[in-house]
Design a protein around this motif. Sequence first.
Motif, PDB file in Angstrom:
ATOM      1  N   ALA A 204      45.592 -40.095  24.812  1.00 50.33           N
ATOM      2  CA  ALA A 204      44.936 -40.799  23.715  1.00 50.33           C
ATOM      3  C   ALA A 204      44.197 -39.830  22.801  1.00 50.33           C
ATOM      4  O   ALA A 204      44.218 -39.972  21.574  1.00 50.33           O
ATOM      5  CB  ALA A 204      43.971 -41.850  24.273  1.00 50.33           C
ATOM      6  N   ILE A 205      43.564 -38.823  23.389  1.00 52.38           N
ATOM      7  CA  ILE A 205      42.787 -37.870  22.603  1.00 52.38           C
ATOM      8  C   ILE A 205      43.687 -37.017  21.723  1.00 52.38           C
ATOM      9  O   ILE A 205      43.402 -36.797  20.542  1.00 52.38           O
ATOM     10  CB  ILE A 205      41.929 -36.983  23.530  1.00 52.38           C
ATOM     11  N   VAL A 206      44.799 -36.527  22.275  1.00 52.19           N
ATOM     12  CA  VAL A 206      45.654 -35.620  21.496  1.00 52.19           C
ATOM     13  C   VAL A 206      46.416 -36.348  20.396  1.00 52.19           C
ATOM     14  O   VAL A 206      47.003 -35.706  19.523  1.00 52.19           O
ATOM     15  CB  VAL A 206      46.640 -34.856  22.400  1.00 52.19           C
ATOM     16  N   GLN A 207      46.401 -37.668  20.409  1.00 54.28           N
ATOM     17  CA  GLN A 207      46.961 -38.400  19.279  1.00 54.28           C
ATOM     18  C   GLN A 207      46.104 -38.227  18.036  1.00 54.28           C
ATOM     19  O   GLN A 207      46.613 -38.291  16.912  1.00 54.28           O
ATOM     20  CB  GLN A 207      47.088 -39.892  19.619  1.00 54.28           C
ATOM     21  N   ASP A 208      44.803 -38.003  18.239  1.00 57.35           N
ATOM     22  CA  ASP A 208      43.873 -37.834  17.121  1.00 57.35           C
ATOM     23  C   ASP A 208      43.492 -36.384  16.874  1.00 57.35           C
ATOM     24  O   ASP A 208      43.184 -36.006  15.751  1.00 57.35           O
ATOM     25  CB  ASP A 208      42.587 -38.645  17.378  1.00 57.35           C
ATOM     26  N   LEU A 209      43.478 -35.572  17.942  1.00 50.71           N
ATOM     27  CA  LEU A 209      43.020 -34.189  17.826  1.00 50.71           C
ATOM     28  C   LEU A 209      44.097 -33.225  18.313  1.00 50.71           C
ATOM     29  O   LEU A 209      44.710 -33.461  19.355  1.00 50.71           O
ATOM     30  CB  LEU A 209      41.754 -33.975  18.673  1.00 50.71           C
ATOM     31  N   ASP A 210      44.289 -32.142  17.582  1.00 47.90           N
ATOM     32  CA  ASP A 210      45.199 -31.089  18.028  1.00 47.90           C
ATOM     33  C   ASP A 210      44.387 -30.156  18.921  1.00 47.90           C
ATOM     34  O   ASP A 210      43.775 -29.193  18.459  1.00 47.90           O
ATOM     35  CB  ASP A 210      45.764 -30.341  16.828  1.00 47.90           C
ATOM     36  N   VAL A 211      44.373 -30.460  20.213  1.00 47.46           N
ATOM     37  CA  VAL A 211      43.481 -29.773  21.141  1.00 47.46           C
ATOM     38  C   VAL A 211      44.229 -29.501  22.443  1.00 47.46           C
ATOM     39  O   VAL A 211      44.974 -30.357  22.933  1.00 47.46           O
ATOM     40  CB  VAL A 211      42.215 -30.626  21.399  1.00 47.46           C
ATOM     41  N   PRO A 212      44.097 -28.303  23.024  1.00 43.82           N
ATOM     42  CA  PRO A 212      44.746 -28.025  24.305  1.00 43.82           C
ATOM     43  C   PRO A 212      44.040 -28.745  25.449  1.00 43.82           C
ATOM     44  O   PRO A 212      42.824 -28.964  25.411  1.00 43.82           O
ATOM     45  CB  PRO A 212      44.622 -26.507  24.449  1.00 43.82           C
ATOM     46  N   VAL A 213      44.821 -29.109  26.461  1.00 48.20           N
ATOM     47  CA  VAL A 213      44.300 -29.828  27.615  1.00 48.20           C
ATOM     48  C   VAL A 213      44.605 -29.036  28.879  1.00 48.20           C
ATOM     49  O   VAL A 213      45.748 -28.641  29.110  1.00 48.20           O
ATOM     50  CB  VAL A 213      44.914 -31.235  27.728  1.00 48.20           C
ATOM     51  N   VAL A 214      43.573 -28.807  29.678  1.00 50.84           N
ATOM     52  CA  VAL A 214      43.734 -28.167  30.991  1.00 50.84           C
ATOM     53  C   VAL A 214      43.454 -29.231  32.052  1.00 50.84           C
ATOM     54  O   VAL A 214      42.358 -29.782  32.111  1.00 50.84           O
ATOM     55  CB  VAL A 214      42.769 -26.981  31.172  1.00 50.84           C
ATOM     56  N   PHE A 215      44.464 -29.537  32.871  1.00 51.16           N
ATOM     57  CA  PHE A 215      44.281 -30.487  33.967  1.00 51.16           C
ATOM     58  C   PHE A 215      43.774 -29.739  35.197  1.00 51.16           C
ATOM     59  O   PHE A 215      44.301 -28.687  35.558  1.00 51.16           O
ATOM     60  CB  PHE A 215      45.602 -31.179  34.292  1.00 51.16           C
TER      61      PHE A 215
END
Length: 261
Positions: A204-215
């Motif tokens: 949901a977040i990356v739909q609005d923000l171009d941001v890398p995600v670390v799981f």
Amino acid sequence: MNMTDTLGPHLPFLRRYARALTGSQSTGDSYVRVLLESLLDGNMSLPGDVPPRLGIYRLFHELWSSNIHLPAGEGASMHSSVEQRLQLVQPENREALLLSSVEDFTVDETAYILGTSEEDVQESIAAALHSIDQDLESRVLIIEDEAIIALDLENLVNELGHRVVGIAATRDDAVRLARQRQPQLILTDIKLADGSSGIDAAMAIVQDLDVPVVFITAYPEFLLTGQRPEPVYLVTKPFSRDTVRATIGQALFFHRPRMAA
């Protein structure tokens, strides 16, 4: 034992490594696919004097260092936005850091994989840490429902020179905080307090923000199935400071030029 049984347990983690090294899911997966095709065709073979995991990483690096040309259209995203940044950090330095900190190989195993000396590996790790820490200060959102782990991550992120802009324990809180505070990096668990999912929050977040995600998860097998899109950056609990540092550095190293562009 056939090749599938021999290599199967190690391939999810090799894909993880390849993606972190190249900064691209498609590019990393393409290198692993070419490696497997070469093994099946008999053009490459596993070393018989080392464990299969060590051997497959060694073969991957032989392929990676051979300047092989991937099929047209594969991996193109890597070669545009990050090319200049890659020139600032010697490839062998990043390789040594990821192999030791993320893949948990020992220094002597890393030296074997890279075909170099243990002294060179130690120097490469130090150089890589110095390079990726420069100019990467970022706003970080932590999505974690266990208070102690969240606090541990917050302290670690702050020690690395970043700034935590919020800690969320549920999907809805995470999405709300992300919209309000515009983080530049997401650190997220998979299972959250109310039964919601860190995966859903990240999507949901990356739909609005171009941001890398670390799981960051104790159950990497839930994400590394090979049957659906898999994360580029994944840290296994219990995590070490060096592993989180290396993974954050890689995520920002590859993503920052795209954000700037």
